[in-house]
Design an enzyme around this catalytic site. Structure first.
Site, mmCIF file in Angstrom:
data_model
loop_
_atom_site.group_PDB
_atom_site.id
_atom_site.type_symbol
_atom_site.label_atom_id
_atom_site.label_comp_id
_atom_site.label_asym_id
_atom_site.label_seq_id
_atom_site.Cartn_x
_atom_site.Cartn_y
_atom_site.Cartn_z
ATOM 1 N N ASP A 14 8.124 -0.519 0.579
ATOM 2 C CA ASP A 14 9.476 -0.969 0.918
ATOM 3 C C ASP A 14 10.424 0.220 1.063
ATOM 4 O OD1 ASP A 14 11.395 -2.854 1.494
ATOM 5 O OD2 ASP A 14 11.831 -3.336 -0.601
ATOM 6 N N HIS A 46 10.329 2.828 10.199
ATOM 7 C CA HIS A 46 8.974 2.251 10.252
ATOM 8 C C HIS A 46 7.968 3.287 10.765
ATOM 9 C CE1 HIS A 46 10.614 -1.503 9.045
ATOM 10 N NE2 HIS A 46 11.194 -1.800 10.196
ATOM 11 N N LEU A 83 -13.255 4.872 0.017
ATOM 12 C CA LEU A 83 -12.150 3.936 -0.208
ATOM 13 C C LEU A 83 -12.247 2.658 0.638
ATOM 14 C CD1 LEU A 83 -9.177 3.632 -1.395
ATOM 15 C CD2 LEU A 83 -8.441 4.553 0.808
HETATM 16 C C1 IPE Z 1 8.077 -6.844 1.248
HETATM 17 O O1 IPE Z 1 9.235 -6.169 1.604
HETATM 18 C C2 IPE Z 1 7.148 -6.945 2.425
HETATM 19 C C3 IPE Z 1 6.492 -5.712 2.819
HETATM 20 C C4 IPE Z 1 6.630 -4.552 2.235
HETATM 21 C C5 IPE Z 1 5.582 -5.829 3.938
HETATM 22 P P1 IPE Z 1 10.513 -6.938 2.143
HETATM 23 O O2 IPE Z 1 11.531 -5.884 2.427
HETATM 24 O O3 IPE Z 1 10.171 -7.842 3.259
HETATM 25 O O4 IPE Z 1 10.938 -7.826 0.883
HETATM 26 P P2 IPE Z 1 12.343 -8.436 0.477
HETATM 27 O O5 IPE Z 1 12.835 -9.207 1.663
HETATM 28 O O6 IPE Z 1 13.256 -7.294 0.161
HETATM 29 O O7 IPE Z 1 12.071 -9.274 -0.724
HETATM 30 C C1 IPE Z 2 9.388 -2.032 4.545
HETATM 31 O O1 IPE Z 2 10.640 -1.523 4.787
HETATM 32 C C2 IPE Z 2 8.648 -2.364 5.818
HETATM 33 C C3 IPE Z 2 8.365 -3.786 5.999
HETATM 34 C C4 IPE Z 2 8.792 -4.755 5.229
HETATM 35 C C5 IPE Z 2 7.552 -4.153 7.133
HETATM 36 P P1 IPE Z 2 11.891 -2.451 5.078
HETATM 37 O O2 IPE Z 2 11.989 -2.670 6.546
HETATM 38 O O3 IPE Z 2 11.856 -3.682 4.266
HETATM 39 O O4 IPE Z 2 13.085 -1.497 4.607
HETATM 40 P P2 IPE Z 2 14.388 -1.881 3.804
HETATM 41 O O5 IPE Z 2 13.970 -2.708 2.629
HETATM 42 O O6 IPE Z 2 15.259 -2.648 4.749
HETATM 43 O O7 IPE Z 2 14.982 -0.567 3.403
HETATM 44 MG MG MG Z 3 12.581 -4.219 2.467
#
Ligand code: IPE
Ligand code: IPE
Ligand code: MG
Length: 248
Positions: free
Chosen positions: A28, A45, A139
């Protein structure tokens, strides 16, 4: 956390036998990483995909058995169509470019989640990657794609209900094994360590059943800044914990 090097973490995994076998990461913070740099979310990303590359390589070098990465949740479809399409494009790019490299490194690719909900060409790329690397024994890199723990459990319960309705399974025969064997993680070693980056302290529908006795680690690092050293530090943190599994 300590600045433990990848090689000393390798010792933690290999020689003492107390290292985790199965580590999972909720990757995240890509969006916030980009925002801090005044960049579009897709740049976060893209940097996140690079962190995946580095972390998988390090995990293989450390002798970790299983690394499960949460790449796209069943709820991530709620993002804007533009962001969903960017994420799918990056996944496509990653699979096209990295599978050969994973294979050369002896990494086995598998997936959890309902991959049939993805575009057909992605399903083909994933299935080809899984087939190609099936014989590899370093792995096991498990990609969680269109994964949600609740969805996984719903699919498992439906399968159990069908078996009961057909008379193949008696209600009293439903036990932990009957459920576990129907989860996407069937056959994987138990989850030892669950890491979430970016400072959020929630599981966001990831491995809820499997986390029953996992050690949880929440780190402030944003996912694009994660790498082998951060993984080694997480494994060192795990090594200092006492697990009890309900015993004393
Ligand atoms: C969890 O992160 C999903 C992934 C890392 C793929 P999100 O950013 O989607 O989760 P929330 O919305 O903050 O709970
Ligand atoms: C994680 O980063 C990637 C996915 C959930 C696919 P986020 O896109 O959730 O990044 P934040 O949480 O908005 O910083
Ligand atoms: Mg996120």
């Amino acid at each position: 956390m300590t600045g433990l090097s990848a090689s000393s973490a390798a010792n933690a995994v290999d020689s003492t036998g107390v290292g985790p076998r199965h580590v999972a990461i909720i990757m995240d913070g890509n969006g916030r990483w980009a925002k801090r740099r005044f960049l579009p979310r897709v740049a976060g990303h893209r940097a996140g995909a690079e962190a995946v590359r580095k972390t998988v390589r390090a995990a293989a070098d450390m002798g970790l058995q299983v690394l499960t990465l949460y790449a796209f949740s069943s709820e991530n479809w709620r993002r804007t169509p533009g962001e969903v399409s960017d994420l799918m494009g990056l996944l496509r790019h990653y699979l096209r470019n990295e599978i050969e490299d994973l294979h050369r490194n002896g990494v086995r690719l598998t997936s959890i989640g309902d991959i049939n909900g993805l575009d057909q060409d992605l399903v083909v790329l994933i299935e080809e990657g899984i087939r190609k690397t099936a014989g590899n024994s370093r792995l096991n890199f498990v990609l969680a794609l269109n994964y949600g723990s609740q969805d996984e459990m719903v699919r498992a319960v439906r399968d159990i209900a069908r078996a009961v309705a057909d008379g193949r399974l008696a209600p009293d025969e439903i036990d932990v094994d009957a459920i576990e064997s129907r989860l996407d993680t069937n056959g994987l070693p138990p989850l030892d360590l669950l890491i979430r980056t970016s400072g959020e302290k929630r599981l966001s529908n990831f491995l809820l059943w499997q986390a029953a006795y996992a050690e949880l680690l929440f780190v402030d690092t944003l996912w694009p800044d994660f790498d082998g050293e951060k993984l080694a530090a997480a494994i060192a943190d795990f090594g200092a914990r006492e697990r009890r599994f309900g015993g004393r």
